[in-house]
Design an enzyme around this catalytic site. Structure first.
Site, short mmCIF file in Angstrom:
data_model
loop_
_atom_site.label_atom_id
_atom_site.label_comp_id
_atom_site.label_asym_id
_atom_site.label_seq_id
_atom_site.Cartn_x
_atom_site.Cartn_y
_atom_site.Cartn_z
N TYR A 1 57.81 8.10 9.98
CA TYR A 1 57.85 9.38 9.26
C TYR A 1 58.80 9.35 8.06
O TYR A 1 59.88 8.78 8.11
CB TYR A 1 58.27 10.51 10.22
CG TYR A 1 57.36 10.60 11.42
CD1 TYR A 1 56.03 10.99 11.29
CD2 TYR A 1 57.83 10.28 12.70
CE1 TYR A 1 55.18 11.06 12.40
CE2 TYR A 1 57.00 10.36 13.81
CZ TYR A 1 55.68 10.74 13.65
OH TYR A 1 54.85 10.80 14.73
N ASP A 2 58.34 10.02 7.00
CA ASP A 2 59.18 10.20 5.81
C ASP A 2 59.72 11.63 5.73
O ASP A 2 60.77 11.88 5.15
CB ASP A 2 58.35 9.94 4.54
CG ASP A 2 57.73 8.56 4.56
OD1 ASP A 2 58.43 7.61 4.94
OD2 ASP A 2 56.52 8.45 4.23
N TYR A 3 58.94 12.58 6.29
CA TYR A 3 59.33 13.99 6.23
C TYR A 3 59.68 14.50 7.63
O TYR A 3 58.89 14.35 8.56
CB TYR A 3 58.18 14.85 5.66
CG TYR A 3 58.07 14.73 4.17
CD1 TYR A 3 58.64 15.70 3.34
CD2 TYR A 3 57.41 13.65 3.57
CE1 TYR A 3 58.55 15.60 1.96
CE2 TYR A 3 57.33 13.54 2.20
CZ TYR A 3 57.90 14.51 1.40
OH TYR A 3 57.82 14.41 0.03
#
Lengths: 308, 308
Positions: free
Chosen positions: A18-20
């Site tokens: 995940y980036d967010y």
């Protein structure tokens, strides 16, 4: 399958996906007046790792400015205004970017200062809200003779309702006058029935909105979790890929549903109201959670502190 | 089959069938501020013929005493207090005779003076209601520190809610504290969503009650038309045989349903909101009306004045 994050490897695998990171606040970062363990360290570590953080709350009474002060009170000074998504701001963004309401149109507000502030920041004029003429009703008040009942403003094309601890009959009656017109949009910040406060359970935004909904025979769209109007607003602002985003929360029926319905990953922390047994029971069902952990701070303890 | 009363014979046949006449008021006796034609004569004629009259209204803000004044304003001075059945009184009777609540128990009221007055007349102590401590909230009011939130009174075993044009968050929150306890009964005077007033449509009792219902997750019984709790209360007081009683009203979904569900005859008058075509269309359906007439005064004109 549901994975409990208990090892460094599991935590690293989770983080790599995940980036967010979307966070619920109460029950995840803090509990009432107490910051939960290793929250500051975890948030700083995520940021240092290049992750984008968004704090998502259904509280409609506070603007992002006001919410920043709450973060600061807990020592979370590394959080910025554009990382905060309250339901007042979500509603304002939804009105602007999804409904594309012209700023020439006015919005009638049932709610507190946070809602007005977010709408004004996006260029909208509001009426109602905290206007003393609606809030301070004299003892001999006569609704029928009052200006908001006698003269509806034709520039109003949306009613936005949220929690208002200064609610009164005049505000309810005025909102109804606008909603008689089907061309006027009805929007709710969120429809939480109650909220906990210092050991008491008090009526939430939904209980105010339900009154207006029943009188008008209309059902509003809601910009709070788990409704996807809030997700649309967040996406309109931050433009992320749901497959690279995860919702972190403590409630199955709001936070986890919100993430799941939006196509995001889900991480439930056990520092709020859900017991572990409930999470395990949901495996294999539609409501299955992707990840869970004892607390948010486990991510830091496992990856950075090498806790066994 | 639906009979339109248009001849002396039809009117006499109708009158011969019933001893008890239950009347809705607005739209039947008067319209707004105007008494309808031959109403005084019809009511006097029915009384002189030995009929028993009961005036049934969902208005919860007025006690029977206050309603008598309204009748007197229209020149209807031949009406007595025990012929009036408002939803405040119906609720009080329902609590006393059907729920059989001990007068040692207290009732928390969300509503106006009419409700308090009827409950006090039947020997109950109330809290909440028009108490200035709940109604006059200062600008710096803090619900959590307020007495009705901090200290629930263990003697309260019922919450009665009706229309309250002085509603505020404190009252809603206080009612919720009592309703957290499932042993506390939740009762509504009526659940009308709105009411008309001088050309405006304002939020009705139901819109206040819906707010409390949503916050508490509970659905109250309602003592207003068309709910049969009101019929049970009227029967508990007047003890009539439904087969010898008729409900006279101007609304299909409240008055006519109320009479039909109670096993009474029904007479719809066209002086209110229903058009004749609608009444004719309902013939042969479950909602069929037994009798209808252009106006209540037709009974007098046909039988006494020998109108052709």
């Amino acid at each position: 399958m549901t994975v409990k994050i208990e090892t460094k490897q599991q935590a690293e695998d989770f983080l790599a996906q995940y980036d967010y990171f979307l966070f619920d606040c109460d029950g995840v970062l803090w509990l009432g007046d107490h910051l939960l363990p290793k929250v500051t360290e975890t948030l700083n570590f995520l940021k240092a790792s290049g992750k984008k953080l968004i704090f998502v709350t259904n509280n409609s009474t506070k603007s992002r400015e006001a919410y920043l002060k709450k973060f600061a009170k807990f020592g979370l000074t590394n959080v910025s205004k554009n990382e905060i998504f309250g339901s007042a701001y979500a509603s304002a963004i939804y009105i602007k970017k999804i409904l594309k309401l012209s700023t020439n149109k006015k919005i009638f507000v049932v709610g507190e200062h946070g809602i007005e502030q977010e709408l004004h920041e996006l260029g909208y004029s509001t009426i109602g809200g905290t206007d003393p003429e609606l809030t301070n009703m004299p003892a001999d008040f006569n609704a029928l003779e009052a200006p908001f009942i006698k003269n509806v403003d034709p520039a109003v094309s949306l009613v936005l309702a949220g929690l208002d601890t200064r609610i009164n009959y005049y505000k309810l009656a005025a909102a109804l006058q606008y909603l008689h017109d089907p061309a006027v949009t009805f929007l709710a910040t969120n429809i939480d029935s109650t909220f906990p406060n210092k050991g008491k359970v008090l009526p939430g935004a939904g209980s105010i909105i339900q009154s207006i909904a029943y009188a008008s025979g209309r059902t509003p769209r809601s910009c709070g979790k788990p409704n996807q109007e809030m997700m649309e607003a967040i996406k309109a602002e931050h433009g992320f890929d749901p497959a690279r985003a995860v919702m972190v929360g403590d409630r199955l029926n709001t936070d986890m549903k919100f993430g799941r319905d939006g196509g995001l990953g889900t991480l439930l922390v056990l520092t709020g109201i859900e017991p572990e047994a409930r999470v395990v029971d949901l495996q294999g069902t539609e409501e299955e959670v992707k990840y869970y952990a004892s607390k948010l701070g486990d991510l830091y303890e496992l990856v950075v502190e090498n806790r066994e």
